[in-house]
Write a protein that holds these residues in place. Structure first.
Motif, short mmCIF file in Angstrom:
data_model
loop_
_atom_site.label_atom_id
_atom_site.label_comp_id
_atom_site.label_asym_id
_atom_site.label_seq_id
_atom_site.Cartn_x
_atom_site.Cartn_y
_atom_site.Cartn_z
N ALA A 155 -3.31 4.32 -9.08
CA ALA A 155 -4.99 4.39 -8.84
C ALA A 155 -5.29 4.38 -7.24
O ALA A 155 -6.27 4.96 -6.84
CB ALA A 155 -5.41 3.33 -9.49
N ASN A 156 -4.59 3.45 -6.62
CA ASN A 156 -4.90 3.26 -5.33
C ASN A 156 -4.78 4.79 -4.54
O ASN A 156 -5.67 4.99 -3.48
CB ASN A 156 -3.90 2.03 -4.62
N ALA A 157 -3.36 5.32 -4.68
CA ALA A 157 -3.56 6.59 -3.94
C ALA A 157 -4.39 7.51 -4.12
O ALA A 157 -4.91 8.35 -3.20
CB ALA A 157 -1.82 7.20 -3.96
N ASP A 169 -3.15 1.59 5.69
CA ASP A 169 -4.33 0.58 5.37
C ASP A 169 -4.56 0.24 4.03
O ASP A 169 -5.20 -0.18 3.50
CB ASP A 169 -5.70 0.96 6.18
N ARG A 170 -3.59 1.04 3.08
CA ARG A 170 -3.92 1.19 1.75
C ARG A 170 -3.64 -0.04 0.80
O ARG A 170 -4.69 -0.45 0.02
CB ARG A 170 -3.21 2.51 1.08
N PRO A 171 -2.95 -1.03 1.24
CA PRO A 171 -2.60 -2.14 0.48
C PRO A 171 -3.84 -3.06 0.51
O PRO A 171 -4.19 -3.79 -0.73
CB PRO A 171 -1.51 -2.85 1.17
N GLN A 172 -4.67 -3.18 1.40
CA GLN A 172 -5.78 -3.85 1.53
C GLN A 172 -6.86 -3.39 0.51
O GLN A 172 -7.79 -4.19 -0.01
CB GLN A 172 -6.13 -4.20 2.85
N LEU A 173 -6.99 -2.21 0.21
CA LEU A 173 -7.94 -1.94 -0.68
C LEU A 173 -7.63 -2.32 -1.87
O LEU A 173 -8.57 -2.85 -2.81
CB LEU A 173 -7.75 -0.14 -1.21
N ASP A 174 -6.28 -2.56 -2.42
CA ASP A 174 -5.90 -3.15 -3.57
C ASP A 174 -6.69 -4.69 -3.69
O ASP A 174 -7.23 -5.24 -4.50
CB ASP A 174 -4.62 -3.26 -4.08
N ARG A 175 -6.25 -5.24 -2.56
CA ARG A 175 -6.72 -6.66 -2.50
C ARG A 175 -8.10 -7.00 -2.65
O ARG A 175 -8.59 -7.81 -3.36
CB ARG A 175 -6.09 -7.34 -0.91
#
Ligand code: HEM
Length: 420
Positions: A155-157, A169-175
Protein backbone atom coordinates in the motif's frame (compact mmCIF):
# COMPACT_ATOMS: atom_id res chain seq x y z
CA UNK A 1 -37.49 21.45 16.71
CA UNK A 2 -38.48 17.89 15.58
CA UNK A 3 -38.04 15.15 18.14
CA UNK A 4 -34.84 13.12 17.88
CA UNK A 5 -36.00 9.54 17.57
CA UNK A 6 -34.20 6.58 19.16
CA UNK A 7 -36.33 3.43 19.59
CA UNK A 8 -33.49 1.40 21.10
CA UNK A 9 -29.96 1.90 22.41
CA UNK A 10 -27.10 1.40 19.99
CA UNK A 11 -23.72 2.34 21.55
CA UNK A 12 -22.50 3.20 18.05
CA UNK A 13 -20.45 6.07 19.45
CA UNK A 14 -18.54 3.61 21.62
CA UNK A 15 -15.38 2.01 20.18
CA UNK A 16 -15.99 -1.21 22.13
CA UNK A 17 -18.98 -1.86 19.85
CA UNK A 18 -16.50 -2.32 16.98
CA UNK A 19 -13.98 -4.44 18.86
CA UNK A 20 -14.85 -7.60 16.87
CA UNK A 21 -15.75 -5.82 13.63
CA UNK A 22 -18.82 -3.90 12.47
CA UNK A 23 -21.91 -4.81 14.57
CA UNK A 24 -23.85 -6.49 11.76
CA UNK A 25 -26.70 -7.80 13.92
CA UNK A 26 -27.33 -4.31 15.28
CA UNK A 27 -27.17 -2.84 11.76
CA UNK A 28 -29.72 -5.42 10.57
CA UNK A 29 -32.11 -4.38 13.32
CA UNK A 30 -31.60 -0.70 12.57
CA UNK A 31 -32.17 -1.17 8.82
CA UNK A 32 -35.44 -2.99 9.58
CA UNK A 33 -36.80 -0.95 12.49
CA UNK A 34 -35.24 2.52 12.37
CA UNK A 35 -33.15 3.07 9.23
CA UNK A 36 -32.54 6.73 10.08
CA UNK A 37 -32.06 6.68 13.82
CA UNK A 38 -30.86 9.13 16.43
CA UNK A 39 -27.92 7.80 18.43
CA UNK A 40 -27.30 9.60 21.69
CA UNK A 41 -23.70 10.37 22.58
CA UNK A 42 -21.96 8.07 25.07
CA UNK A 43 -20.49 9.44 28.31
CA UNK A 44 -16.94 9.91 26.96
CA UNK A 45 -18.16 11.66 23.79
CA UNK A 46 -15.45 14.06 22.54
CA UNK A 47 -17.79 16.29 20.49
CA UNK A 48 -18.95 18.84 23.02
CA UNK A 49 -21.19 20.61 20.50
CA UNK A 50 -22.86 17.38 19.30
CA UNK A 51 -25.28 15.56 21.62
CA UNK A 52 -25.24 12.61 19.22
CA UNK A 53 -25.77 11.81 15.54
CA UNK A 54 -28.19 10.30 13.05
CA UNK A 55 -27.27 6.82 11.85
CA UNK A 56 -28.10 5.95 8.23
CA UNK A 57 -28.00 2.22 7.56
CA UNK A 58 -29.91 1.48 4.31
CA UNK A 59 -28.10 1.53 0.95
CA UNK A 60 -30.65 3.84 -0.71
CA UNK A 61 -30.39 6.42 2.10
CA UNK A 62 -26.58 6.36 1.98
CA UNK A 63 -26.84 7.11 -1.75
CA UNK A 64 -29.30 9.96 -1.10
CA UNK A 65 -26.99 11.58 1.46
CA UNK A 66 -23.88 11.07 -0.70
CA UNK A 67 -25.52 12.59 -3.76
CA UNK A 68 -26.76 15.74 -2.03
CA UNK A 69 -23.64 17.55 -0.77
CA UNK A 70 -25.50 20.89 -0.67
CA UNK A 71 -27.70 19.52 2.13
CA UNK A 72 -25.20 17.11 3.67
CA UNK A 73 -21.96 19.03 4.08
CA UNK A 74 -18.50 17.52 4.64
CA UNK A 75 -16.93 20.86 5.54
CA UNK A 76 -19.32 21.93 8.27
CA UNK A 77 -18.60 19.18 10.79
CA UNK A 78 -15.92 17.03 9.14
CA UNK A 79 -16.14 13.54 7.68
CA UNK A 80 -15.82 11.41 10.84
CA UNK A 81 -18.30 10.81 13.63
CA UNK A 82 -15.70 11.32 16.36
CA UNK A 83 -13.36 14.14 15.33
CA UNK A 84 -10.61 12.61 17.48
CA UNK A 85 -10.51 9.64 15.10
CA UNK A 86 -8.70 11.78 12.55
CA UNK A 87 -7.67 15.13 13.97
CA UNK A 88 -9.22 18.53 14.57
CA UNK A 89 -11.95 19.94 12.35
CA UNK A 90 -9.29 22.18 10.77
CA UNK A 91 -7.32 19.08 9.76
CA UNK A 92 -10.40 17.46 8.27
CA UNK A 93 -11.23 20.62 6.34
CA UNK A 94 -7.74 20.85 4.85
CA UNK A 95 -8.18 17.73 2.69
CA UNK A 96 -10.42 17.18 -0.32
CA UNK A 97 -12.97 14.99 1.38
CA UNK A 98 -13.53 17.67 4.03
CA UNK A 99 -14.47 20.32 1.48
CA UNK A 100 -17.73 21.32 -0.18
CA UNK A 101 -18.95 23.05 -3.33
CA UNK A 102 -16.69 25.07 -5.60
CA UNK A 103 -13.60 24.56 -3.46
CA UNK A 104 -14.00 20.78 -3.61
CA UNK A 105 -14.77 20.85 -7.35
CA UNK A 106 -11.66 22.90 -8.09
CA UNK A 107 -9.43 20.51 -6.14
CA UNK A 108 -10.99 17.36 -7.56
CA UNK A 109 -10.92 18.74 -11.12
CA UNK A 110 -7.22 19.48 -10.81
CA UNK A 111 -6.44 16.00 -9.51
CA UNK A 112 -8.53 14.44 -12.27
CA UNK A 113 -6.40 16.17 -14.90
CA UNK A 114 -3.25 14.58 -13.44
CA UNK A 115 -4.49 11.27 -11.95
CA UNK A 116 -5.43 9.71 -15.31
CA UNK A 117 -6.29 6.06 -16.12
CA UNK A 118 -3.06 5.99 -18.12
CA UNK A 119 -1.05 6.96 -15.02
CA UNK A 120 -2.82 4.26 -12.99
CA UNK A 121 -2.15 1.57 -15.65
CA UNK A 122 1.50 2.58 -15.88
CA UNK A 123 1.96 1.48 -12.25
CA UNK A 124 0.80 -2.08 -13.00
CA UNK A 125 4.03 -3.81 -14.04
CA UNK A 126 6.09 -2.46 -11.13
CA UNK A 127 3.28 -3.34 -8.75
CA UNK A 128 3.24 -7.00 -9.85
CA UNK A 129 6.98 -7.25 -9.46
CA UNK A 130 6.77 -5.70 -6.02
CA UNK A 131 4.05 -8.11 -4.82
CA UNK A 132 6.02 -11.08 -6.17
CA UNK A 133 9.08 -9.87 -4.25
CA UNK A 134 7.15 -9.39 -1.01
CA UNK A 135 5.45 -12.79 -1.19
CA UNK A 136 8.69 -14.58 -2.15
CA UNK A 137 10.56 -12.95 0.73
CA UNK A 138 7.81 -14.05 3.12
CA UNK A 139 7.94 -17.58 1.65
CA UNK A 140 11.67 -17.76 2.21
CA UNK A 141 11.20 -16.91 5.86
CA UNK A 142 8.20 -19.24 6.14
CA UNK A 143 6.46 -16.84 8.51
CA UNK A 144 5.47 -13.23 8.09
CA UNK A 145 3.10 -10.61 9.37
CA UNK A 146 0.24 -9.92 6.98
CA UNK A 147 0.07 -6.22 7.87
CA UNK A 148 3.77 -5.35 8.23
CA UNK A 149 5.32 -7.59 5.57
CA UNK A 150 2.67 -7.74 2.83
CA UNK A 151 -0.30 -5.34 2.98
CA UNK A 152 1.55 -2.35 4.46
CA UNK A 153 4.61 -2.29 2.15
CA UNK A 154 2.46 -2.75 -0.97
CA UNK A 155 0.00 0.00 0.00
CA UNK A 156 2.82 2.38 0.84
CA UNK A 157 4.81 1.66 -2.33
CA UNK A 158 1.78 2.06 -4.59
CA UNK A 159 0.90 5.51 -3.33
CA UNK A 160 4.55 6.56 -3.07
CA UNK A 161 5.19 5.43 -6.69
CA UNK A 162 2.08 7.30 -7.82
CA UNK A 163 2.98 10.54 -6.08
CA UNK A 164 6.73 10.28 -6.69
CA UNK A 165 8.05 10.02 -3.12
CA UNK A 166 11.73 8.93 -3.08
CA UNK A 167 12.44 5.50 -1.50
CA UNK A 168 14.31 6.94 1.49
CA UNK A 169 11.35 9.11 2.51
CA UNK A 170 8.67 6.41 2.31
CA UNK A 171 8.61 5.06 5.89
CA UNK A 172 7.40 8.41 7.20
CA UNK A 173 4.31 8.24 4.95
CA UNK A 174 3.18 5.23 7.02
CA UNK A 175 3.79 7.04 10.26
CA UNK A 176 1.75 10.07 9.16
CA UNK A 177 -1.07 7.96 7.70
CA UNK A 178 -1.30 5.83 10.81
CA UNK A 179 -1.53 8.94 12.97
CA UNK A 180 -3.94 10.73 10.63
CA UNK A 181 -6.49 7.94 10.41
CA UNK A 182 -6.14 6.15 13.71
CA UNK A 183 -6.89 7.27 17.20
CA UNK A 184 -5.62 3.82 18.28
CA UNK A 185 -2.21 4.33 19.90
CA UNK A 186 -1.16 0.78 18.98
CA UNK A 187 -1.10 2.14 15.43
CA UNK A 188 -0.52 5.88 15.75
CA UNK A 189 2.39 5.50 18.19
CA UNK A 190 1.37 8.58 20.17
CA UNK A 191 1.35 10.98 17.20
CA UNK A 192 -1.84 13.03 16.78
CA UNK A 193 -3.57 13.70 13.46
CA UNK A 194 -2.79 17.43 13.60
CA UNK A 195 0.93 16.80 14.14
CA UNK A 196 0.96 14.29 11.28
CA UNK A 197 -0.70 16.74 8.93
CA UNK A 198 1.71 19.55 9.82
CA UNK A 199 4.74 17.28 9.32
CA UNK A 200 3.48 15.87 6.03
CA UNK A 201 2.55 19.34 4.74
CA UNK A 202 6.06 20.60 5.36
CA UNK A 203 7.56 17.57 3.62
CA UNK A 204 5.20 17.71 0.63
CA UNK A 205 5.77 21.44 0.19
CA UNK A 206 9.50 20.76 -0.10
CA UNK A 207 8.88 17.99 -2.63
CA UNK A 208 6.62 20.21 -4.74
CA UNK A 209 9.25 22.95 -4.88
CA UNK A 210 11.96 20.42 -5.71
CA UNK A 211 9.90 19.01 -8.63
CA UNK A 212 9.34 22.49 -9.99
CA UNK A 213 13.11 22.70 -10.44
CA UNK A 214 13.55 19.05 -11.52
CA UNK A 215 10.36 17.70 -13.14
CA UNK A 216 9.84 13.90 -13.11
CA UNK A 217 7.26 11.48 -14.50
CA UNK A 218 5.15 11.41 -11.36
CA UNK A 219 1.90 12.78 -10.00
CA UNK A 220 3.50 15.50 -7.94
CA UNK A 221 5.05 17.03 -11.06
CA UNK A 222 1.85 16.57 -13.11
CA UNK A 223 -0.25 18.06 -10.36
CA UNK A 224 2.06 21.01 -9.97
CA UNK A 225 1.55 21.71 -13.69
CA UNK A 226 -2.24 21.10 -13.56
CA UNK A 227 -2.56 23.30 -10.48
CA UNK A 228 -1.08 26.22 -12.39
CA UNK A 229 -3.74 25.96 -15.13
CA UNK A 230 -7.26 27.37 -15.04
CA UNK A 231 -8.05 29.04 -11.74
CA UNK A 232 -4.93 27.57 -10.16
CA UNK A 233 -4.57 26.09 -6.70
CA UNK A 234 -2.76 27.58 -3.74
CA UNK A 235 0.26 25.74 -2.34
CA UNK A 236 -1.83 24.79 0.72
CA UNK A 237 -4.49 23.24 -1.53
CA UNK A 238 -1.88 21.31 -3.49
CA UNK A 239 -0.40 19.98 -0.27
CA UNK A 240 -3.91 19.11 0.97
CA UNK A 241 -4.40 16.97 -2.13
CA UNK A 242 -1.27 14.95 -1.46
CA UNK A 243 -2.05 14.51 2.20
CA UNK A 244 -5.45 13.18 1.15
CA UNK A 245 -3.98 10.85 -1.46
CA UNK A 246 -1.62 9.10 0.91
CA UNK A 247 -3.96 9.18 3.90
CA UNK A 248 -6.89 7.80 1.88
CA UNK A 249 -4.84 5.51 -0.33
CA UNK A 250 -2.53 3.70 2.09
CA UNK A 251 -4.69 2.68 5.05
CA UNK A 252 -7.67 1.71 2.92
CA UNK A 253 -5.85 -0.76 0.68
CA UNK A 254 -3.74 -2.03 3.58
CA UNK A 255 -6.95 -2.72 5.53
CA UNK A 256 -8.72 -4.35 2.59
CA UNK A 257 -5.77 -6.63 1.80
CA UNK A 258 -5.50 -7.73 5.45
CA UNK A 259 -9.22 -8.26 5.98
CA UNK A 260 -9.44 -9.87 2.52
CA UNK A 261 -6.82 -12.54 3.30
CA UNK A 262 -8.39 -13.24 6.70
CA UNK A 263 -11.88 -13.44 5.18
CA UNK A 264 -10.67 -16.02 2.65
CA UNK A 265 -9.06 -18.05 5.46
CA UNK A 266 -12.42 -17.98 7.27
CA UNK A 267 -14.13 -19.26 4.07
CA UNK A 268 -11.89 -22.11 2.81
CA UNK A 269 -14.48 -23.21 0.22
CA UNK A 270 -14.31 -19.75 -1.41
CA UNK A 271 -10.51 -19.72 -1.23
CA UNK A 272 -10.50 -23.10 -3.01
CA UNK A 273 -12.72 -21.69 -5.78
CA UNK A 274 -10.22 -18.87 -6.34
CA UNK A 275 -7.25 -21.21 -6.33
CA UNK A 276 -8.99 -23.46 -8.89
CA UNK A 277 -10.02 -20.55 -11.10
CA UNK A 278 -7.87 -17.40 -10.68
CA UNK A 279 -9.98 -15.62 -13.33
CA UNK A 280 -12.50 -15.15 -10.51
CA UNK A 281 -10.13 -12.79 -8.65
CA UNK A 282 -11.51 -9.46 -10.00
CA UNK A 283 -15.07 -10.34 -8.97
CA UNK A 284 -13.82 -11.73 -5.67
CA UNK A 285 -12.27 -8.30 -5.02
CA UNK A 286 -15.73 -6.70 -5.30
CA UNK A 287 -17.11 -9.24 -2.84
CA UNK A 288 -14.21 -8.62 -0.42
CA UNK A 289 -14.80 -4.86 -0.64
CA UNK A 290 -18.48 -5.43 0.07
CA UNK A 291 -17.83 -7.85 2.91
CA UNK A 292 -15.31 -5.64 4.73
CA UNK A 293 -15.41 -1.97 3.63
CA UNK A 294 -12.16 -0.38 4.84
CA UNK A 295 -13.96 2.76 6.00
CA UNK A 296 -16.73 1.95 8.46
CA UNK A 297 -18.44 5.29 8.16
CA UNK A 298 -18.48 8.72 6.55
CA UNK A 299 -20.07 11.68 8.27
CA UNK A 300 -21.90 14.73 6.95
CA UNK A 301 -23.65 17.68 8.68
CA UNK A 302 -27.02 19.08 7.56
CA UNK A 303 -27.04 22.61 6.16
CA UNK A 304 -30.86 22.87 6.35
CA UNK A 305 -33.76 20.96 7.90
CA UNK A 306 -34.35 17.85 5.79
CA UNK A 307 -36.55 14.74 5.77
CA UNK A 308 -34.66 11.49 5.26
CA UNK A 309 -36.26 8.05 5.44
CA UNK A 310 -39.40 9.72 6.83
CA UNK A 311 -37.46 11.32 9.70
CA UNK A 312 -37.10 15.09 10.12
CA UNK A 313 -33.50 16.12 10.74
CA UNK A 314 -32.81 19.69 11.93
CA UNK A 315 -30.10 21.91 10.44
CA UNK A 316 -26.63 21.44 11.94
CA UNK A 317 -27.09 17.79 12.97
CA UNK A 318 -24.50 15.14 12.34
CA UNK A 319 -25.45 12.35 9.88
CA UNK A 320 -23.37 9.18 9.84
CA UNK A 321 -23.49 6.74 6.89
CA UNK A 322 -22.56 3.19 7.92
CA UNK A 323 -20.93 1.66 4.83
CA UNK A 324 -20.74 -1.99 6.06
CA UNK A 325 -24.47 -1.84 6.75
CA UNK A 326 -25.35 -0.38 3.35
CA UNK A 327 -23.19 -3.05 1.70
CA UNK A 328 -25.25 -5.80 3.36
CA UNK A 329 -28.68 -4.27 2.83
CA UNK A 330 -31.02 -7.01 1.49
CA UNK A 331 -33.01 -4.25 -0.25
CA UNK A 332 -29.98 -3.70 -2.51
CA UNK A 333 -28.30 -7.11 -2.74
CA UNK A 334 -29.39 -10.75 -2.75
CA UNK A 335 -28.17 -13.05 0.06
CA UNK A 336 -26.21 -10.20 1.70
CA UNK A 337 -24.91 -12.34 4.58
CA UNK A 338 -23.35 -14.94 2.28
CA UNK A 339 -19.73 -14.43 1.23
CA UNK A 340 -19.71 -15.57 -2.39
CA UNK A 341 -16.76 -14.88 -4.70
CA UNK A 342 -18.77 -16.02 -7.73
CA UNK A 343 -21.48 -13.38 -7.26
CA UNK A 344 -20.19 -11.32 -10.17
CA UNK A 345 -19.32 -7.61 -10.01
CA UNK A 346 -22.70 -6.55 -11.45
CA UNK A 347 -24.59 -8.31 -8.66
CA UNK A 348 -22.35 -6.88 -5.97
CA UNK A 349 -23.49 -3.26 -5.49
CA UNK A 350 -21.34 -2.40 -2.44
CA UNK A 351 -20.68 1.06 -1.03
CA UNK A 352 -17.09 0.50 0.11
CA UNK A 353 -15.99 3.41 -2.13
CA UNK A 354 -18.85 5.62 -0.93
CA UNK A 355 -22.46 6.18 -1.91
CA UNK A 356 -21.71 7.49 -5.40
CA UNK A 357 -21.73 11.26 -4.87
CA UNK A 358 -19.15 13.96 -5.55
CA UNK A 359 -16.72 12.54 -2.99
CA UNK A 360 -16.82 9.02 -4.48
CA UNK A 361 -13.39 7.46 -4.02
CA UNK A 362 -10.98 8.98 -6.50
CA UNK A 363 -8.59 6.05 -6.21
CA UNK A 364 -11.13 3.25 -6.80
CA UNK A 365 -9.49 2.20 -10.11
CA UNK A 366 -6.02 2.13 -8.57
CA UNK A 367 -7.29 0.25 -5.50
CA UNK A 368 -9.02 -2.39 -7.65
CA UNK A 369 -5.85 -2.93 -9.69
CA UNK A 370 -3.69 -3.18 -6.56
CA UNK A 371 -6.02 -5.67 -4.86
CA UNK A 372 -6.31 -7.79 -8.01
CA UNK A 373 -2.54 -7.96 -8.53
CA UNK A 374 -2.00 -8.77 -4.85
CA UNK A 375 -4.45 -11.68 -4.68
CA UNK A 376 -3.42 -13.08 -8.08
CA UNK A 377 0.23 -13.19 -7.06
CA UNK A 378 -0.37 -14.41 -3.50
CA UNK A 379 -2.52 -17.32 -4.69
CA UNK A 380 -0.19 -18.22 -7.55
CA UNK A 381 2.87 -18.37 -5.28
CA UNK A 382 1.42 -20.17 -2.26
CA UNK A 383 0.03 -23.65 -1.72
CA UNK A 384 -1.34 -22.80 1.69
CA UNK A 385 -1.77 -19.80 3.97
CA UNK A 386 -2.25 -20.28 7.73
CA UNK A 387 -3.03 -17.81 10.49
CA UNK A 388 -0.62 -18.80 13.29
CA UNK A 389 -1.57 -16.38 16.07
CA UNK A 390 -4.06 -13.68 16.97
CA UNK A 391 -5.10 -11.19 14.32
CA UNK A 392 -5.24 -7.92 16.31
CA UNK A 393 -7.78 -5.39 15.09
CA UNK A 394 -7.37 -1.61 15.06
CA UNK A 395 -9.54 -0.05 17.76
CA UNK A 396 -11.69 2.26 15.66
CA UNK A 397 -15.20 2.93 14.41
CA UNK A 398 -13.80 4.72 11.32
CA UNK A 399 -11.37 2.24 9.78
CA UNK A 400 -11.74 -1.54 9.64
CA UNK A 401 -8.21 -2.91 9.70
CA UNK A 402 -5.54 -4.77 11.64
CA UNK A 403 -2.51 -3.91 13.73
CA UNK A 404 -0.96 -7.33 13.04
CA UNK A 405 -1.79 -10.86 11.89
CA UNK A 406 0.95 -13.57 11.89
CA UNK A 407 0.90 -15.92 8.90
CA UNK A 408 2.69 -19.06 7.78
CA UNK A 409 3.01 -19.41 4.01
CA UNK A 410 3.64 -22.69 2.18
CA UNK A 411 5.10 -22.27 -1.35
CA UNK A 412 3.27 -23.51 -4.43
CA UNK A 413 4.63 -26.86 -5.64
CA UNK A 414 5.19 -25.64 -9.15
CA UNK A 415 6.98 -22.29 -9.74
CA UNK A 416 4.41 -19.53 -9.85
CA UNK A 417 3.05 -18.62 -13.28
CA UNK A 418 2.19 -15.02 -12.53
CA UNK A 419 -0.98 -13.70 -14.08
CA UNK A 420 -0.67 -11.58 -17.19
C1 HEM B 1 -9.72 -0.41 -0.95
C2 HEM B 1 -9.27 0.81 -1.03
C3 HEM B 1 -10.10 2.06 -0.84
C4 HEM B 1 -11.32 2.23 -0.25
C5 HEM B 1 -12.21 1.18 0.39
C6 HEM B 1 -11.63 3.65 -0.33
C7 HEM B 1 -12.79 4.22 0.16
C8 HEM B 1 -13.10 5.57 0.06
C9 HEM B 1 -14.31 6.17 0.59
C10 HEM B 1 -15.42 5.44 1.34
C11 HEM B 1 -14.26 7.49 0.30
C12 HEM B 1 -15.33 8.53 0.66
C13 HEM B 1 -16.42 8.51 -0.40
C14 HEM B 1 -17.60 9.38 -0.09
O1 HEM B 1 -17.65 10.01 0.98
O2 HEM B 1 -18.50 9.45 -0.94
C15 HEM B 1 -13.02 7.74 -0.40
C16 HEM B 1 -12.60 8.97 -0.86
C17 HEM B 1 -11.38 9.20 -1.45
N1 HEM B 1 -10.43 8.26 -1.78
FE1 HEM B 1 -10.56 6.27 -1.48
N2 HEM B 1 -10.60 4.29 -0.96
C18 HEM B 1 -9.65 3.37 -1.29
C19 HEM B 1 -8.45 3.60 -1.95
C20 HEM B 1 -8.00 4.83 -2.39
C21 HEM B 1 -6.76 5.06 -3.09
C22 HEM B 1 -5.75 3.98 -3.48
C23 HEM B 1 -6.67 6.41 -3.30
C24 HEM B 1 -5.60 7.22 -3.99
C25 HEM B 1 -4.33 6.96 -4.00
C26 HEM B 1 -7.88 7.02 -2.76
C27 HEM B 1 -8.18 8.35 -2.80
C28 HEM B 1 -9.35 8.91 -2.34
C29 HEM B 1 -9.62 10.35 -2.39
C30 HEM B 1 -8.69 11.43 -2.93
C31 HEM B 1 -10.89 10.53 -1.83
C32 HEM B 1 -11.63 11.84 -1.62
C33 HEM B 1 -12.45 12.17 -2.85
C34 HEM B 1 -13.23 13.46 -2.73
O3 HEM B 1 -13.44 13.95 -1.62
O4 HEM B 1 -13.63 13.97 -3.78
N3 HEM B 1 -8.67 6.01 -2.22
N4 HEM B 1 -12.33 6.55 -0.55
Amino acid sequence: MPERFSPFETHLGDLDTFADGPPHELFRRMRDEAPVMWTAAPADWPEIDQPGFWSVTRAADVTTVSKDPETFSSWRGGFTMRAAEVGSLDVQRSVMIGKDGAEHARMRGTVNRAFTPWRVRSLGAGMRERVAGLVDAALERGRCDLVHDLAGPLANATVADLIGVPEADRPQLDRWTDAFLNADDAVAGGMRGDEALAASAQYLMGLLLEREQHPADDLITALGVAAGEGEGLSREEQVGIFSQLFAAGIDSTKGTIASGVLTLLEHPDQLRLLRDDPSLVPQAIEELLRWRPAFTHQRRTTTRPVTLGGVEIPEGDSVVMWLPSASRDPRAIERPDVFDVTRGAKRCPHQAFGGGGRHFCLGAGLARMELTVFFEELLARTEEIRLVGDAVRIRSCFVDGYVRAPLELVPARRPAAAAA
